[in-house]
Design an enzyme around this catalytic site. Structure first.
Site, short mmCIF file in Angstrom:
data_model
loop_
_atom_site.label_atom_id
_atom_site.label_comp_id
_atom_site.label_asym_id
_atom_site.label_seq_id
_atom_site.Cartn_x
_atom_site.Cartn_y
_atom_site.Cartn_z
N GLU A 292 19.39 -29.31 -47.62
CA GLU A 292 20.85 -29.28 -47.82
C GLU A 292 21.58 -28.59 -46.68
O GLU A 292 22.18 -27.53 -46.88
CB GLU A 292 21.19 -28.49 -49.09
CG GLU A 292 20.54 -28.94 -50.35
CD GLU A 292 20.92 -28.02 -51.51
OE1 GLU A 292 20.77 -26.79 -51.39
OE2 GLU A 292 21.38 -28.53 -52.52
N PRO A 293 21.55 -29.15 -45.49
CA PRO A 293 22.27 -28.49 -44.40
C PRO A 293 23.78 -28.61 -44.58
O PRO A 293 24.28 -29.69 -44.91
CB PRO A 293 21.81 -29.26 -43.16
CG PRO A 293 21.47 -30.62 -43.66
CD PRO A 293 20.94 -30.42 -45.07
N GLY A 294 24.48 -27.52 -44.40
CA GLY A 294 25.94 -27.57 -44.33
C GLY A 294 26.34 -27.34 -42.89
O GLY A 294 26.63 -28.26 -42.13
N TYR A 335 32.55 -11.94 -41.34
CA TYR A 335 31.14 -11.73 -41.01
C TYR A 335 30.93 -11.11 -39.64
O TYR A 335 29.79 -10.98 -39.20
CB TYR A 335 30.38 -13.07 -40.99
CG TYR A 335 30.46 -13.92 -42.22
CD1 TYR A 335 30.12 -13.40 -43.48
CD2 TYR A 335 30.81 -15.26 -42.13
CE1 TYR A 335 30.15 -14.22 -44.59
CE2 TYR A 335 30.84 -16.07 -43.25
CZ TYR A 335 30.51 -15.55 -44.48
OH TYR A 335 30.54 -16.36 -45.58
N CYS A 361 49.78 -9.81 -40.03
CA CYS A 361 50.01 -8.37 -39.95
C CYS A 361 48.82 -7.67 -40.58
O CYS A 361 48.89 -7.19 -41.72
CB CYS A 361 51.32 -8.01 -40.64
SG CYS A 361 52.70 -8.68 -39.71
#
Ligand SMILES: *Cc1c(COP(=O)(O)O)cnc(C)c1O
Length: 431
Positions: A292-294, A335, A361
């Protein structure tokens, strides 16, 4: 490790090296054969641009790596749900993994697919289960409670529901802390003994509306060492054997996604490296493998194009404010991801470390620190590379900014796939 070939960023004829700096004299940045400036001419900025030929090429590469095992590739829609991307993948024969009814609705809207569709959400609702069952998707359940809930939905609909068990294999994947989903404390899936128990109860006739097909593991994202996936697959095979011993006809083993892409340009394991480790494990077991590569299918096929609004006057260093920010590409803020940022118009003169900040901001609204950029002026276009995954899908309207447009490039032509939001759009949901 295989050399990475998925990258298509080039300045005219000059292909970028691994550090994103053009080799030779820079010209203008291109995407899918079209100049980036032309690609965003109709929408203005900020705009995500996806090269669909690159998406398909990435799919074909993963499919080819796993073809000797007869494995199926299911694109994880949460990485990028743009309908044009889904349509292109469906036409190429790719299946899909979705994590919600909303994502499943996108896959259905994208049109027919010959591939398998899997619903693998957490906290999936009865409405979401029902949508999946009505459309014949395989549902991956994460708990005994969810199994019972799915059983009730299948009974109400009077339709059999194919179900697989999401395992928590308790393995540590070599993946960034925030992206690990397979260790014992991760709140995903059932421990193996609970899964075996659930399969045993189904074999004994519990949940008659459910058709158990196999198990699912997904141990993390950005996995830097394929051996974590191999460990998880071993646990999954043990559970499949136990289910078969209980009398079930299990043949589905979904090994999850997590194939990495390094946005800073460093080498990472390629799909072939994962396939080489998994092949001997599944050989002769009679299981149908799925992956299941995203990220791996879309990250490098996309960029976020933004314009310089102003240069900020600082006591030292160079800082520019652009019209895209953390609310459009959250990865640097969320991240600490380092994306390469390049000037669309090229320019090799007066290159200096430049801080690129967004319009929010928020002190955390920094797209890049010390990016080597030429002197930029208001209106100049800048591209954030490898932004095709976990970009637009995480975009918000924070600070009252409309979300970016999305443009797709195919066969040397750019098309607006999603128009830019307007200020009126921002008010549309409120009574
Ligand atoms: C997010 C997710 C994926 C895709 O992960 P990538 O790191 O983008 O490959 C695959 N499977 C499941 C179940 C997921 O939740």
């Amino acid at each position: 490790m295989q050399p990475s070939t998925g990258r298509d960023w080039s300045f005219g004829e000059w292909v970028c090296n691994h550090h994103g700096m053009p080799v030779g004299e820079p010209e203008v940045l291109r995407v899918g054969g079209v100049s980036v400036a032309d690609a965003v001419a109709a929408t203005g900025t900020p705009a995500y641009v996806y090269a669909l030929d690159d998406v398909e090429a990435a799919y074909r590469r993963v499919a080819a790596a796993f073809a000797p095992m007869g494995a199926e590739v299911l694109y994880a829609v949460k990485a990028n749900g743009n309908l044009a991307v889904l349509r292109r993948l469906a036409a190429a024969g790719c299946g899909f993994t979705v994590v919600s009814g909303g994502e499943l609705t996108r896959v259905l809207a994208a049109g027919p697919t010959t591939g398998t569709v899997v619903l693998a959400g957490r906290g999936t609702s009865a409405e979401e289960h029902a949508l999946a069952v009505r459309h014949g998707a395989v549902v991956h359940v994460q708990s005994a409670d969810e199994l019972a809930a799915l059983g009730r939905v299948a009974a109400e609909l009077g339709r059999p529901a194919r179900v697989a068990i999401r395992l928590n294999p308790d393995v540590e994947a070599a993946s960034p802390e925030a992206l690990r989903t397979g260790h014992g404390d991760a709140a995903f899936g059932m421990p193996p003994e609970v899964a075996v128990d659930a399969l045993g109860r189904m074999a004994a006739g519990a949940h008659p509306g459910l058709v158990p097909v196999g198990v699912h593991v997904h141990v993390g994202s950005q996995i830097r060492d394929p051996s974590g996936v191999a460990s998880a697959v071993k646990v999954a095979l043990d559970v499949i054997r136990a289910g078969r011993d209980a009398g079930l006809d299990l043949d589905w083993l979904d090994a999850g996604g997590g194939f990495p892409v390094d946005e800073s340009g460093a080498d990472v394991p390629e799909p072939e490296d994962f396939a080489a480790l998994l092949a001997p494990l599944v050989e002769g077991t009679g299981v149908r493998l799925a992956v299941e590569p995203g990220r791996r299918l879309v990250a490098s096929a996309g960029m976020l194009v933004t314009s310089v609004r102003h240069r900020l006057d600082r006591s030292h260093g160079r800082t520019v404010v652009v019209d895209a920010g953390m609310h459009h590409l959250l990865r640097p803020a969320l991240y600490g991801a380092t994306h390469r940022v390049v000037a669309v118009g090229g320019g090799s003169e007066d290159v200096a470390p430049t801080t690129v900040v967004g319009p929010c901001c928020e002190p955390g609204d920094v797209l890049a620190r010390a990016a080597p950029l030429p002197a930029l002026a208001p209106g100049d276009l800048v591209a954030v590379l490898d932004a095709g995954a976990y970009g637009m899908v995480m975009a918000s309207n924070y600070n009252g900014h409309p979300r970016p447009a999305e443009v797709v490039v195919a066969g040397g032509e750019a098309t607006v796939a999603r128009r830019r939001e307007t200020w009126d759009d921002l008010l549309a949901w409120e009574t």
